[in-house]
Design an enzyme around this catalytic site. Structure first.
Site, short mmCIF file in Angstrom:
data_model
loop_
_atom_site.label_atom_id
_atom_site.label_comp_id
_atom_site.label_asym_id
_atom_site.label_seq_id
_atom_site.Cartn_x
_atom_site.Cartn_y
_atom_site.Cartn_z
NE ARG A 118 8.38 -1.53 -0.88
CZ ARG A 118 8.34 -1.54 0.45
NH1 ARG A 118 7.85 -0.52 1.11
NH2 ARG A 118 8.78 -2.59 1.12
CB VAL A 119 11.52 4.64 1.33
CG1 VAL A 119 13.02 4.41 1.23
CG2 VAL A 119 11.09 5.79 0.44
CB SER A 120 7.28 2.49 4.19
OG SER A 120 7.70 1.16 4.01
CB THR A 121 6.93 7.35 5.02
OG1 THR A 121 8.24 7.48 5.60
CG2 THR A 121 6.13 6.31 5.77
CD GLN A 175 10.70 4.59 5.71
OE1 GLN A 175 10.20 4.21 4.66
NE2 GLN A 175 10.80 3.82 6.78
#
Length: 193
Positions: A14-17, A20
């Site tokens: 998972r990346v937040s945006t 990324q």
């Protein structure tokens, strides 16, 4: 005849945006031997993560959910503990590749206590980052500075754009002459009207 249940490693990254890159996580999960990797581009505090839900639905008893670091699984202590307990109840292991909790999660005794504490610290760290960021932005604003990229439309370009528009030039021609995008030009002209 009974078949022995072998553990299949399932990865979750998972990346937040969207800005990324999850390549570091993908490489680590592949190196760990994950046969399939699910991904989300969403905040860890967001409970509605399609990739995580798909991974949880895909896994069967005997599988292992593998994450690069604990905070990739989630930022809320309650949510991470709920996920970990659900995995354990379904006979699915949880493996963390890096960080303080690197290894496999055991929901018993000292393992559960230590895991709970580390999840709480991860949530606290996230809250502190948000607080520091907000304080920094507020301090910069108080000093008259604003964040973000510098504007490509300075006052001189704006005067030139207005003059050219008054002469009847098209927005496309003006944008090309000033070396800015049409969207930037439209925004700048709309902000001054």
């Amino acid at each position: 005849m009974t078949t022995k249940n072998t553990r299949t490693l399932i990865g979750y990254q998972r990346v937040s945006t969207n800005a990324q890159d999850a390549q570091l996580q993908a490489d680590a999960l592949a190196e760990a031997g994950c046969s399939r990797i699910f991904e989300d581009k969403a905040s860890g505090k967001n409970a509605d993560r399609a990739g995580l839900l798909a991974a949880l639905d895909y896994m069967r008893e005997g599988d292992t959910l593998t994450v690069w670091k604990l905070d990739r699984l989630g930022r809320s202590t309650k949510d991470v503990l709920t996920i970990a307990e659900d995995l354990h109840a379904r006979g699915i292991a949880l493996r963390i590749l890096t960080g303080t909790l690197a290894g496999s999660y055991s929901p018993k005794g000292e393992g559960k206590f230590f895991f709970t504490m580390m999840v709480a610290f991860a949530e606290l760290e996230r809250d502190m980052i948000v607080e520091r960021t907000r304080a920094g932005l507020d301090a910069a604003k108080a000093q008259g500075r604003t964040g973000g990229r510098p504007s490509v439309m300075d006052a001189d370009k704006l005067v030139a754009a207005r003059a050219r528009k008054a002469k009847g030039e098209s927005v496309t021609a003006i944008a090309k002459a000033l070396k800015v995008s049409r969207a930037t030009l439209y925004r700048a002209l709309a902000d001054t009207e």
